[in-house]
Design a protein around this motif. Structure first.
Motif, PDB file in Angstrom:
ATOM      1  N   MET A  34       7.195   7.365  -7.167  1.00 32.77           N
ATOM      2  CA  MET A  34       7.891   6.182  -7.685  1.00 32.77           C
ATOM      3  C   MET A  34       7.845   6.239  -9.213  1.00 32.77           C
ATOM      4  O   MET A  34       6.790   6.473  -9.806  1.00 32.77           O
ATOM      5  N   ILE A  35       8.999   6.053  -9.819  1.00 35.21           N
ATOM      6  CA  ILE A  35       9.162   6.163 -11.267  1.00 35.21           C
ATOM      7  C   ILE A  35       9.574   4.797 -11.787  1.00 35.21           C
ATOM      8  O   ILE A  35      10.604   4.246 -11.370  1.00 35.21           O
ATOM      9  N   LEU A  78       0.544  -1.285  -9.032  1.00 34.11           N
ATOM     10  CA  LEU A  78       0.950   0.069  -8.651  1.00 34.11           C
ATOM     11  C   LEU A  78       0.597   0.351  -7.189  1.00 34.11           C
ATOM     12  O   LEU A  78       1.390   0.949  -6.454  1.00 34.11           O
ATOM     13  N   GLU A  79      -0.571  -0.070  -6.767  1.00 37.75           N
ATOM     14  CA  GLU A  79      -0.978   0.139  -5.383  1.00 37.75           C
ATOM     15  C   GLU A  79      -0.113  -0.668  -4.421  1.00 37.75           C
ATOM     16  O   GLU A  79       0.194  -0.207  -3.317  1.00 37.75           O
ATOM     17  N   PHE A  80       0.312  -1.869  -4.856  1.00 37.17           N
ATOM     18  CA  PHE A  80       1.194  -2.685  -4.014  1.00 37.17           C
ATOM     19  C   PHE A  80       2.554  -2.011  -3.842  1.00 37.17           C
ATOM     20  O   PHE A  80       3.070  -1.900  -2.716  1.00 37.17           O
ATOM     21  N   PHE A  81       3.138  -1.536  -4.952  1.00 39.01           N
ATOM     22  CA  PHE A  81       4.444  -0.885  -4.871  1.00 39.01           C
ATOM     23  C   PHE A  81       4.359   0.435  -4.104  1.00 39.01           C
ATOM     24  O   PHE A  81       5.302   0.814  -3.400  1.00 39.01           O
ATOM     25  N   CYS A  87       4.800   5.674  -1.270  1.00 36.57           N
ATOM     26  CA  CYS A  87       4.755   6.723  -2.291  1.00 36.57           C
ATOM     27  C   CYS A  87       3.300   7.033  -2.623  1.00 36.57           C
ATOM     28  O   CYS A  87       2.479   6.124  -2.759  1.00 36.57           O
ATOM     29  N   SER A  88       2.995   8.316  -2.761  1.00 38.96           N
ATOM     30  CA  SER A  88       1.637   8.730  -3.120  1.00 38.96           C
ATOM     31  C   SER A  88       1.558   9.269  -4.535  1.00 38.96           C
ATOM     32  O   SER A  88       0.479   9.674  -4.981  1.00 38.96           O
ATOM     33  N   PHE A 111      -3.535   4.733  -0.678  1.00 37.82           N
ATOM     34  CA  PHE A 111      -2.915   3.646  -1.452  1.00 37.82           C
ATOM     35  C   PHE A 111      -3.873   3.058  -2.489  1.00 37.82           C
ATOM     36  O   PHE A 111      -3.800   1.878  -2.824  1.00 37.82           O
ATOM     37  N   HIS A 112      -4.753   3.896  -3.022  1.00 35.22           N
ATOM     38  CA  HIS A 112      -5.610   3.527  -4.145  1.00 35.22           C
ATOM     39  C   HIS A 112      -5.514   4.639  -5.195  1.00 35.22           C
ATOM     40  O   HIS A 112      -5.420   5.832  -4.844  1.00 35.22           O
TER      41      HIS A 112
END
Length: 308
Positions: A34-35, A78-81, A87-88, A111-112
């Motif tokens: 994710m950008i 960021l972890e939520f999105f 996305c990793s 997701f962390h």
């Protein structure tokens, strides 16, 4: 969808397919990035994010809206999105007076946030500035790393691993020579990171092997390392664990020599050669043996005499 005892039970087939796609697998899907850009971003950062998105497509998600967050201070957004878009990997761009033209490369585990490295853009040449033919979308690049820092310094080693994760593309079982047309070159010299993108041109060489020329297609970056947030050794080791079903078992008693010839060793029980059935001939009979009867003599094979 109701939730009982932390177990989500889907009500529709569409929800079931969605949950199956998010479930753990033996062979995971291609890592998606994710950008996004922060609350303040410059034209250089915005264009750089678009160019990196074009290199990463189709395994990338580009967020066009601004996201007011600071990854090194609070990474919950960021972890939520990442959980929402599955996305990793992530790339975050921002710009301020203290850290101008800022790029943050990172990856997540469960997701962390696992690793984050902050890089500053000192010089940038976009894709549109170089008027050369580009590589098709989704081309798997060849990654080349130069510089002793990538092997000696722990921070640069993690950065190298992060770049490999970010740009490697899908895992393939076979490679076609004509498909090797994109090269990403990373150089670490004197605390700076230089990224160059080339296109491979296969020229005639007069023999079966073609002559290769590199043509720069962009984008190109001159980056400086600013901050980093690296996972502990135990967590980093845990993120590399593989299922037992995917581990390659070593085959015993098989070896190869210097020429690649395969040898196998077979273990057998000790044999009693005295009981081995051999060809019975009068000349090989032991002295003092029992006389041969007429029936045994008839059963023995006759050897024809050949006159010279």
């Amino acid at each position: 969808m109701p939730k009982h005892n932390d177990i989500i039970k889907p009500k529709t087939k569409r929800a079931k397919r969605f949950l199956d796609s998010r479930a753990p697998k033996l062979i995971e899907d291609v890592k998606t990035a994710m950008i996004m850009k922060g609350g303040n971003s410059s034209l250089t950062v915005t264009q750089a994010l678009k160019d990196i998105y074009s290199l990463k497509k189709p395994n990338a998600v580009l967020y066009k809206k601004k996201n007011i967050t600071r990854p090194f201070e609070d990474s919950t957004s960021l972890e939520f999105f990442s959980k929402k878009s599955d996305c990793s990997l992530f790339l975050f761009g921002s710009h301020n007076k203290k850290r101008p033209h800022n790029l943050v490369f990172g990856r997540l585990f469960d997701f962390h946030v696992l690793d984050m490295v902050e890089l500053g853009i000192e010089k940038y040449v976009s894709l549109s500035e170089l008027k050369n033919s580009k590589c098709p979308e989704g081309t798997k690049p060849m990654l080349v790393f130069a510089g002793e820092a990538f092997d000696l310094d722990n921070e640069h080693r993690r950065l190298k691993s992060l770049f490999i994760d970010f740009f490697r593309g899908p895992t393939v079982s076979a490679v076609r020579l004509a498909g090797l047309e994109h090269v990403l070159h990373f150089t670490a010299v004197e605390g700076k990171i230089y990224i160059r993108s080339y296109r491979c041109l296969l020229k005639k060489s007069g023999c079966r092997t073609p002559r290769i020329e590199l043509e720069e297609i962009g984008p190109s970056f001159d980056l400086v390392l600013r901050r980093s947030h690296l996972a502990s050794d135990d967590l980093y080791k845990l993120s590399h664990r593989r299922p037992k079903a995917l581990k390659i078992r070593k085959k015993k008693n098989i070896s190869r020599d210097a020429f690649g010839t395969k040898f196998g060793r077979v273990h057998m029980q000790k044999q009693d050669l005295s009981k081995l059935q051999t060809r019975k001939m009068k000349g090989l009979r032991k002295r003092g043996a029992a006389p041969v009867t007429a029936e045994q003599d008839a059963q023995e094979p006759k050897v024809a005499k050949v006159e010279s």
